[in-house]
Every structure is written in C-alpha cells, then in structure tokens.
Design a protein around this motif. Structure first.
Motif, mmCIF file in Angstrom:
data_model
loop_
_atom_site.group_PDB
_atom_site.id
_atom_site.type_symbol
_atom_site.label_atom_id
_atom_site.label_comp_id
_atom_site.label_asym_id
_atom_site.label_seq_id
_atom_site.Cartn_x
_atom_site.Cartn_y
_atom_site.Cartn_z
ATOM 1 N N GLU A 12 0.835 -0.877 0.246
ATOM 2 C CA GLU A 12 -0.364 -0.282 0.272
ATOM 3 C C GLU A 12 0.773 1.508 0.201
ATOM 4 O O GLU A 12 0.920 2.032 -0.136
ATOM 5 C CB GLU A 12 -0.890 0.186 1.202
ATOM 6 N N GLU A 13 1.964 0.925 0.830
ATOM 7 C CA GLU A 13 2.503 2.453 0.674
ATOM 8 C C GLU A 13 3.155 2.571 -0.533
ATOM 9 O O GLU A 13 3.462 3.925 -0.851
ATOM 10 C CB GLU A 13 4.162 2.493 1.638
ATOM 11 N N GLY A 14 3.727 1.219 -0.973
ATOM 12 C CA GLY A 14 4.497 1.810 -2.850
ATOM 13 C C GLY A 14 3.418 2.180 -3.803
ATOM 14 O O GLY A 14 3.195 3.181 -4.995
ATOM 15 N N ALA A 15 2.009 1.959 -3.686
ATOM 16 C CA ALA A 15 1.058 2.686 -4.710
ATOM 17 C C ALA A 15 0.855 3.904 -4.022
ATOM 18 O O ALA A 15 0.408 4.661 -4.838
ATOM 19 C CB ALA A 15 -0.370 2.329 -3.765
ATOM 20 N N ASP A 16 1.093 4.046 -2.671
ATOM 21 C CA ASP A 16 0.948 5.798 -2.162
ATOM 22 C C ASP A 16 2.048 6.630 -3.077
ATOM 23 O O ASP A 16 1.672 7.833 -3.011
ATOM 24 C CB ASP A 16 1.215 6.060 -1.040
ATOM 25 N N ASN A 17 3.087 6.563 -2.837
ATOM 26 C CA ASN A 17 4.006 7.249 -3.946
ATOM 27 C C ASN A 17 4.313 6.869 -5.110
ATOM 28 O O ASN A 17 4.295 7.879 -6.166
ATOM 29 C CB ASN A 17 5.407 6.230 -3.706
ATOM 30 N N VAL A 18 3.630 5.937 -5.775
ATOM 31 C CA VAL A 18 2.810 5.981 -7.245
ATOM 32 C C VAL A 18 1.905 6.620 -7.262
ATOM 33 O O VAL A 18 2.740 7.714 -7.991
ATOM 34 C CB VAL A 18 2.615 4.690 -7.896
ATOM 35 N N ALA A 19 1.559 6.894 -6.558
ATOM 36 C CA ALA A 19 0.751 8.037 -6.610
ATOM 37 C C ALA A 19 0.780 9.682 -6.209
ATOM 38 O O ALA A 19 0.294 10.372 -7.073
ATOM 39 C CB ALA A 19 -1.090 7.643 -6.112
ATOM 40 N N VAL A 20 1.620 9.713 -5.705
ATOM 41 C CA VAL A 20 2.075 10.955 -5.800
ATOM 42 C C VAL A 20 3.223 11.262 -6.938
ATOM 43 O O VAL A 20 2.665 12.465 -7.557
ATOM 44 C CB VAL A 20 3.393 10.814 -4.131
ATOM 45 N N PHE A 21 3.754 10.329 -7.073
ATOM 46 C CA PHE A 21 4.712 10.483 -8.750
ATOM 47 C C PHE A 21 3.628 10.946 -10.140
ATOM 48 O O PHE A 21 3.446 11.475 -10.752
ATOM 49 C CB PHE A 21 5.311 9.691 -9.110
ATOM 50 N N GLN A 22 2.103 10.205 -9.923
ATOM 51 C CA GLN A 22 1.525 10.648 -11.480
ATOM 52 C C GLN A 22 0.970 11.809 -10.965
ATOM 53 O O GLN A 22 0.548 12.958 -11.729
ATOM 54 C CB GLN A 22 0.679 9.614 -11.015
ATOM 55 N N ALA A 23 0.631 12.212 -9.894
ATOM 56 C CA ALA A 23 0.007 13.177 -9.712
ATOM 57 C C ALA A 23 1.363 14.651 -9.802
ATOM 58 O O ALA A 23 0.271 15.833 -10.432
ATOM 59 C CB ALA A 23 -0.525 13.638 -7.845
ATOM 60 N N LEU A 24 2.507 14.710 -9.819
ATOM 61 C CA LEU A 24 2.911 15.959 -9.883
ATOM 62 C C LEU A 24 3.977 15.607 -11.363
ATOM 63 O O LEU A 24 3.471 16.915 -11.418
ATOM 64 C CB LEU A 24 4.478 15.402 -9.418
ATOM 65 N N ILE A 25 3.864 13.598 -11.852
ATOM 66 C CA ILE A 25 3.389 14.772 -13.453
ATOM 67 C C ILE A 25 1.894 14.754 -14.020
ATOM 68 O O ILE A 25 2.366 15.864 -15.183
ATOM 69 C CB ILE A 25 3.733 13.021 -13.891
ATOM 70 N N THR A 26 1.436 14.039 -14.082
ATOM 71 C CA THR A 26 -0.100 14.868 -13.969
ATOM 72 C C THR A 26 -0.274 16.102 -14.033
ATOM 73 O O THR A 26 0.267 17.319 -14.790
ATOM 74 C CB THR A 26 -1.490 14.360 -13.315
ATOM 75 N N SER A 27 0.428 17.065 -12.637
ATOM 76 C CA SER A 27 0.598 18.726 -12.546
ATOM 77 C C SER A 27 1.028 19.690 -13.254
ATOM 78 O O SER A 27 0.666 20.224 -13.827
ATOM 79 C CB SER A 27 1.292 18.920 -10.967
ATOM 80 N N CYS A 28 2.145 18.617 -13.706
ATOM 81 C CA CYS A 28 3.389 19.543 -14.416
ATOM 82 C C CYS A 28 2.691 19.215 -16.104
ATOM 83 O O CYS A 28 3.181 20.382 -16.389
ATOM 84 C CB CYS A 28 4.542 18.719 -14.711
ATOM 85 N N LEU A 29 1.981 18.341 -16.867
ATOM 86 C CA LEU A 29 1.405 18.110 -17.535
ATOM 87 C C LEU A 29 0.544 19.711 -17.537
ATOM 88 O O LEU A 29 0.260 20.060 -19.132
ATOM 89 C CB LEU A 29 1.288 16.843 -18.624
ATOM 90 N N LEU A 30 -0.232 20.232 -17.377
ATOM 91 C CA LEU A 30 -1.423 20.806 -16.783
ATOM 92 C C LEU A 30 -0.712 21.753 -17.004
ATOM 93 O O LEU A 30 -1.395 23.055 -17.485
ATOM 94 C CB LEU A 30 -2.097 20.262 -15.889
ATOM 95 N N ALA A 31 -0.236 21.890 -15.947
ATOM 96 C CA ALA A 31 0.713 23.290 -16.771
ATOM 97 C C ALA A 31 2.011 23.585 -17.451
ATOM 98 O O ALA A 31 2.409 25.216 -17.463
ATOM 99 C CB ALA A 31 1.617 23.652 -14.901
ATOM 100 N N GLY A 32 1.683 22.847 -18.662
ATOM 101 C CA GLY A 32 2.434 23.223 -19.246
ATOM 102 C C GLY A 32 4.201 23.196 -19.388
ATOM 103 O O GLY A 32 5.153 24.023 -19.708
#
Length: 77
Positions: A12-32
C-alpha cells in the motif's frame, strides 16, 4: 486508471508513492512543464531550498519562479 497500475506496487505504501509521482507528472503536464526538467530541477534544489518556502516547488509556482532557468542534469551536459 488506478486498478491495473496499482497491481505491481506490491504494498500500500508503494501504491501511495506511485500516486504522488503520477500527481506530480500530471500537474506538470497541466501547467505546460516538461516533467523531466521539473523533476531534475526539484530533486537537485530540494536540499538547498528553505523548508519554509517549500510551496515554491509545486509545479505551478515552480514554473513562475524557476521555470525559465531550471537546473540541468549531469547527463544533459
């Protein structure tokens, strides 16, 4: 999107870490922002950056403050 992506996180901790990185990458893409440039810059800058100003490193604020002149990776030289 999550169900099959979480299958190989093992814990579950690994899944939480993956979710953080996915959120960061998605935020970057949305901000250009190029996620590679963002992560390279932030991972180099975080040890020198004052803890009280940590909000400046979220993608939207990072773009305004550091986006014009990001730190480069050694591999990019």
């Amino acid at each position: 999107m999550g169900r099959k992506n979480w299958m190989f996180c093992w814990t579950e901790e690994g899944a939480d870490n993956v979710a953080v990185f996915q959120a960061l990458i998605t935020s970057c893409l949305l901000a250009g922002i190029d996620p590679y440039k963002y992560l390279v810059d932030v991972l180099q800058r975080i040890s020198l950056h004052p803890a009280r100003d940590i909000r400046e490193l979220i993608p939207r604020l990072w773009k305004e403050k550091f986006g014009a002149n990001p730190l480069k990776a050694d591999l990019d030289k």
